[in-house]
Each structure stands twice: as C-alpha cells, then as structure tokens.
Write a protein that holds these residues in place. Structure first.
Motif, PDB file in Angstrom:
ATOM      1  N   ILE A  31      15.068  80.859  52.366  1.00 17.06           N
ATOM      2  CA  ILE A  31      14.195  79.963  52.946  1.00 17.06           C
ATOM      3  C   ILE A  31      12.740  80.021  52.188  1.00 17.06           C
ATOM      4  CG2 ILE A  31      12.819  78.860  54.735  1.00 17.06           C
ATOM      5  CD1 ILE A  31      15.544  79.704  56.569  1.00 17.06           C
ATOM      6  N   VAL A  32      12.291  80.996  52.182  1.00 13.99           N
ATOM      7  CA  VAL A  32      10.952  81.334  51.640  1.00 13.99           C
ATOM      8  C   VAL A  32      10.988  80.932  50.024  1.00 13.99           C
ATOM      9  CG1 VAL A  32       9.017  82.952  51.312  1.00 13.99           C
ATOM     10  CG2 VAL A  32      10.099  83.160  53.457  1.00 13.99           C
ATOM     11  N   ALA A  33      12.097  81.594  49.335  1.00 15.76           N
ATOM     12  CA  ALA A  33      12.008  81.530  48.112  1.00 15.76           C
ATOM     13  C   ALA A  33      12.509  80.029  47.477  1.00 15.76           C
ATOM     14  CB  ALA A  33      13.136  82.237  47.334  1.00 15.76           C
ATOM     15  N   THR A  34      13.370  79.486  48.432  1.00  9.98           N
ATOM     16  CA  THR A  34      13.494  77.860  48.169  1.00  9.98           C
ATOM     17  C   THR A  34      12.166  77.162  48.388  1.00  9.98           C
ATOM     18  OG1 THR A  34      15.514  78.332  49.139  1.00  9.98           O
ATOM     19  CG2 THR A  34      14.838  76.129  48.549  1.00  9.98           C
ATOM     20  N   LEU A  35      11.242  77.507  49.212  1.00 13.85           N
ATOM     21  CA  LEU A  35       9.886  76.581  49.354  1.00 13.85           C
ATOM     22  C   LEU A  35       9.092  77.085  48.260  1.00 13.85           C
ATOM     23  CD1 LEU A  35       9.359  77.019  53.326  1.00 13.85           C
ATOM     24  CD2 LEU A  35      10.270  74.946  51.665  1.00 13.85           C
ATOM     25  N   LEU A  36       8.929  78.175  47.829  1.00 13.92           N
ATOM     26  CA  LEU A  36       8.176  78.566  46.602  1.00 13.92           C
ATOM     27  C   LEU A  36       8.748  78.026  45.458  1.00 13.92           C
ATOM     28  CD1 LEU A  36       7.233  82.266  46.959  1.00 13.92           C
ATOM     29  CD2 LEU A  36       5.781  80.616  46.929  1.00 13.92           C
ATOM     30  N   PHE A  37      10.117  77.908  45.303  1.00  9.67           N
ATOM     31  CA  PHE A  37      10.534  77.188  44.281  1.00  9.67           C
ATOM     32  C   PHE A  37      10.288  75.685  43.878  1.00  9.67           C
ATOM     33  CE2 PHE A  37      14.036  75.390  41.589  1.00  9.67           C
ATOM     34  CZ  PHE A  37      14.058  76.281  40.678  1.00  9.67           C
ATOM     35  N   CYS A  38      10.408  74.939  45.049  1.00 10.21           N
ATOM     36  CA  CYS A  38      10.038  73.620  45.117  1.00 10.21           C
ATOM     37  C   CYS A  38       8.633  73.500  44.959  1.00 10.21           C
ATOM     38  CB  CYS A  38      10.545  73.132  46.407  1.00 10.21           C
ATOM     39  SG  CYS A  38      12.295  73.201  46.723  1.00 10.21           S
ATOM     40  N   THR A  39       7.803  74.247  45.341  1.00 11.50           N
ATOM     41  CA  THR A  39       6.146  73.960  45.233  1.00 11.50           C
ATOM     42  C   THR A  39       5.943  74.265  43.679  1.00 11.50           C
ATOM     43  OG1 THR A  39       6.146  75.054  47.202  1.00 11.50           O
ATOM     44  CG2 THR A  39       4.143  74.502  46.132  1.00 11.50           C
TER      45      THR A  39
END
Lengths: 271, 343
Positions: A31-39
C-alpha cells in the motif's frame, strides 16, 4: 501377515503458514509503495528540483529540518524520564497518566493547535510570551507544536525501551559500588539506548510531518513560519498541484535520508 | 556458637511484601564461614539476600556486618557482594568491562586495582575471555564472570544466590568444589543459597534451613541431619525414617512398635533416625529382625528397607541382602531423635 497398508500421515510442513505470513506481511508495504509511486509518477510540468530556485521554499526546507530536529531532541528529553517512571513504578493514577499520554496521538492536530493558542491567552501563557519568548505565530511555537506531537510517540517507545532494560541489573550495579545515578546511566540507560534512539527517530519523524497544530498555532507566513508540511498545503490551496506534489516527494526523500543517517550513526556510536 | 567472631548478625529482620511475610530472622555468621541457606522454592531465600545487600528495605530489625549497622545504608555502602541467580551480567559491556565495573564506578585506579584484577582473573580463568561479549559466554563462564565482578568490589560478605542452579547437572559438583576453593583462597564470609540438599551438604560449613518466611534450623550439616528441629526439617533433609511415635511410661513406641525405654516425658512425637546411622547385622546377634522389603541406592550407600513388624526401617546395607530375606537391624531407642508432635 497383515497386508493392510501402513496409514500415511501427511507431513505438516507449515508451508501454508509461511505463505500466509508472507502475503499478510506484504500488504501494508505494498500500500505504502503504491501511494509513493502514484505521487512520484503523476504527470506534472514542474521538475523535481524546480522549487529549489524559490527562496521561500529553501527557507521552509531549512526551517522544517531545524525545528523538527530541535523538537525531536526536546521530545526525547521529555519522554525519557516519563517513560522511565511509567516503566519502573506503579502509582495511584498510573493508568490515568498512561491514557493521558495517548491523547496527543489521538487528538486531531488542529485541536492541539487550538489548545496551544488558548493556552497562550491565559495569564500564564501571556507571562511566558512577555518574559521568556514569543511562541504564537513564531518559530519557537513551531518547535513547541512539533514537540507536543513528537513526545507522545517518544514516550511510548521510551517506556518500552526501559521495560526491556533490567531493573535488577541496576540493583546489582549498586551492590558493586554504583550510586543510583550511575546505576541508571551505566546500566538502565545503556541498555535502553537503542530503544531511546528509536524514540528520538519517531519523535523527529512525526514532528517533521506535523501540520495541523503548526498551521493553527503559527500560521504559515512565507519566510517566517512556513515549514515544508505547511508549504504543501499552501501550494494545494492556491491550485499549484504540481509543486505540492514535488514538495511532498522532497519530504519523503529528506525523511528517508535522515532515517538512514540516524541508523548509521547509531550503529557506530559507542557509549 | 560462632568461632572466630561474628561477621554478620541479623536481629529480628522482618517485613512483608505483598502476600509474602518474613518473620524475625536472627542469624549469626562467623568470619570466613561458608554458610548454605537451604529451603524450598518461595521460602524467602532471595528476599533475605536482597535484605542483606540492600536491594530491599526491611520492615523491621537490623543487619550488622563487621560491627557496622547496615540497615539504613545504600547498597553501595555495604560491602556486600551479590551474585544473583541468573548472574545479571551487564550486556552492554565486555567481560573485562563487567569485571572492572566496581572499580570504574568508584573511580579506583592504580596498582591495587590492577593487582586485584590480575588475581581475580587468573583465579577464575578469565584471561582468554576478557574481550568477549556476554552473549557469547556459556553458563559456566557467565558464572565465573559474575563471581569475578563481585570479588573486584572487595566485599566483606559474599552472597551467592543459587550459584550453580543454572548450570548443567553434570558439572555442578565440580563448580561447587571450585567455589569452596575460591572461598579458601579469599577467606570470604559467604552465604550460598540453594534448594538442593546434595549441593548444600557438599559445600556447607553450616546450614541455615528455611521454611516459608522463617528460619527453621541453624546448625552443622550432621547436627541438622541427626537432630532436625521439626518435622519440616526432617522431611526437607529427606530423612527416610520419620515415624509417628509416642512415649508412654518411659517406653518409646514408633508406628505401633515398641522400641524400648527413653528419657523423654510422655507425649506424642515424631521419631527420626538417619538410615546412614543404622546397619544390617546377622539375625543371631540382633534383638530386632525384619524382612528386606525394598532396596535403593542412597547418596553414599546402598539402603534397604527392612520391615520390622509394622515399622519400616531404612538402613545401610552393604551386604546387599536380597529382598525377602530376614535380617537383623542394629536399632535402639536411644538412637532415635524425638520431635514433639502436635495433632
């Protein structure tokens, strides 16, 4: 001869458990990695280093790092005795104090900010502002707001750190000629040091990211009380989505850098 | 009672902590004596140790060491060395750091300290371990480091709380022998706490037997074994011959069997006699005969249970008479130790 086949017992390899554990453990990092990636990959027209040319942003970055590190130190100084007493002693009202110290974690940052504003309007608050330092809408106020947030986390970890340090060994140290202070310093504090470092890191991190109490208590005046977290908000509020995102990425990068540095420093430190 | 002067004296030391109560403990321990404090788990041995070294505050009473009243002194002012049960070495320090801890805390330097360090480290064979971390040590090594650490503080009294309980059974005896050797070398007044009878008998100059929260008996090992002060002590010392007895008209009757005349006043008693004091003898020269009912290996001798009528008597039997044979037993009423019994 009995020809019935030997009953076959299926070997329990525990593979299912390991698989479930791995899948379960992967969820949150994913979840954290996905959010970072999107940002990071959201299409934008501002380069990653563009805001650096803005002196206001340079100022906010420096102020963010400076105040959050100061808040981390103050928070640790407040949390260490607090965690020690909570870990070592049981007194009437212990549970109450324990719950009280959870509240800054639970309460919205905005409420903490309002509470700080109200405090500095009381006679005691006014006295402090007049004779010691100005907090409201000033840099000391940022540190204060960040400390209130950071110390709550640091206290939890400091208590855990001292829970893991042996009180008994401190007693043995005393039979070996150590004073109560020496026993604390050379035994309990020495054993708790990694936990206390962890407490400092968490205090610093939560101070670095604190937003609510700062924006209410200190506002976000360019080149005066603007820190990175409030810059992000400022950019968003004037519709500057690209710059807000870049600043967020900066914050993430800086936090990762400081965390790496603290760990490296901690490993090498000899007490 | 104590030869060579009293080193440690406690005067009605007592207190209660939670559910546990310690009743007036009065002890006198001589200079250089090796005393074993023996008792079942939870009887307050460790509590008593903590009272002596100052880690626990007494409710009442006094502790006097070398004529100095320690009762209200801080642990570091007491000169009482304490080696706790699991050794409690400092994990943040190396072996050398642990051993030098006392000197470091007192800021002692110079030749005196180095000499002592040298002597202690050599005596306890710690030279090759000095740079090691605590977590890499075996149980026996840890124990030696803990001892060295305590000895470096130059204590006047050494408290060893279950010093060998954490070690493998097979080398407890040799470690006990080493402790005694160390004791001779340093001439330190020592209290060794344990719950194991064999271990206690191996090392003790004198025994202090504790029941829950109180001292049940103090004496030399043979004295405690031959003349236990109470049924608790007799059972704890695992005396196999402990019979319900009565004295009537100057005659002793144990388990319903008349053993002969005694001097004690009429009343109810426990009759105690150590198997090691009794022998199997030829039937012809014996007044008492019985059938060998069972045999076992005692700590130091073969033992046989001989049923003399209704009275089961455990005796030493090196002749190894087979079960079922009739043998004689050398047992007279005069050998039996009587403890008044209240029902």
């Amino acid at each position: 001869m009995d020809a019935s086949p030997t009953p076959c017992v299926r070997r329990d390899s525990g593979r299912a458990f390991v698989a479930m554990a791995v899948i379960g453990a992967a969820c949150y990092p994913a979840i954290v990695a996905t959010l970072l990636f999107c940002t990071a990959w959201f299409p934008r027209e501002v380069t990653l280093w563009a805001p650096w040319s803005d002196p206001a942003i340079r100022y906010a970055t420096g102020l963010s790092l400076g105040t959050s590190l100061a808040a981390g130190v103050v928070a640790l100084a407040l949390a260490t005795p607090c965690g020690y007493v909570l870990s070592r002693y049981r007194f009437p009202g212990w549970r109450l104090v324990d719950i009280l110290l959870y509240l800054p974690i639970v309460m919205p940052g905005l409420v903490i900010g309002v509470s700080l504003l109200i405090f500095f309007r009381t006679p005691m608050g006014r006295f402090i502002e007049e004779h010691i330092a100005t907090f409201t809408f000033a840099i000391p106020g940022i540190i204060l707001a960040q400390t209130v947030v950071g110390a709550a986390f640091a206290t939890r970890l400091a208590k855990l750190a001292f829970d893991g340090a042996s009180r008994r060994r401190a007693g043995v140290a005393q039979t070996l000629g150590a004073s109560r202070w020496q026993a604390f310093l050379h035994v309990e504090f020495a054993e708790a040091r990694w936990g206390l470092l962890e407490a400092f890191v968490l205090a610093w991190a939560s101070a670095f990211g604190a937003f609510g109490p700062i924006i209410l208590f200190c506002g976000t005046t360019r080149q005066r009380t603007e820190v990175l977290s409030t810059s992000v908000f400022l950019e968003f509020s004037i519709g500057n989505l690209d710059r807000a995102l870049v600043l967020s990425i900066w914050m993430g990068g800086l936090a990762a850098l400081v965390l790496l540095l603290t760990r490296a420093l901690g490993k090498r430190t000899v007490w | 009672m104590v030869e060579g002067g009293v080193a440690l004296r406690t005067e009605s030391l007592s207190g209660h902590w939670g559910d546990f109560r310690l009743d007036a403990v009065d002890l006198q321990i001589g200079f250089g004596e090796y005393v074993v404090l023996l008792g079942p788990s939870g009887c307050g041995k460790t509590t008593l140790m903590e009272l002596l070294c100052g880690l626990r505050r007494a409710g009442n009473g006094r502790v006097i060491l070398d004529g100095v009243d320690l009762t209200h002194l801080a642990p570091r002012q007491r000169r009482v060395g304490y080696v706790p049960q699991d050794y409690d070495l400092f994990p943040t320090r190396s072996v050398e750091g642990n051993v030098r801890f006392a000197a470091a805390m007192r800021r002692e330097h110079g030749e005196g300290v180095e000499e002592r360090f040298e002597r202690v480290v050599t005596m306890l064979r710690l030279k090759p371990l000095l740079d090691r971390g605590i977590e890499t040590l075996s149980g026996g090594e840890r124990q030696r480091v803990a001892l060295a650490r305590a000895l470096m503080a130059d204590p006047a009294l050494l408290l060893l709380d279950e010093p060998v309980s954490a070690l493998p059974e097979s080398y407890r005896d040799s470690v006990c022998a080493e402790l005694k050797q160390l004791h001779r070398e340093f001439g330190l007044t020592t209290i060794h706490v344990c719950h194991n009878l064999e271990e206690a008998l191996l090392v003790a100059d004198r025994l202090v037997v504790m029941d829950v929260g109180r001292v049940a008996q103090v004496g030399e090992p043979d004295e405690v074994l031959d003349r236990p002060a109470s049924r608790f002590v007799a059972e704890f010392m695992r005396c196999k011959n402990c019979w319900v007895a009565e004295v009537q008209g100057g005659e002793l009757q144990a388990n319903g069997f008349f053993l002969g005349p005694v001097d004690q006043p009429a009343g109810a008693y426990w009759a105690v006699v150590r198997p090691e004091r009794l022998h199997v003898i030829p039937t012809v020269s014996s007044m008492l005969t019985g059938i060998v009912a069972a045999r076992t290996r005692g700590p130091h001798a073969l033992l046989a249970r001989v049923d003399v009528g209704p009275l089961p008597v455990w005796v030493r039997d090196d002749s190894a008479a087979p079960v079922g044979t009739r043998v004689g037993v050398a047992l007279t009423a005069g050998q039996v130790w009587l403890i008044p019994r209240e029902d």
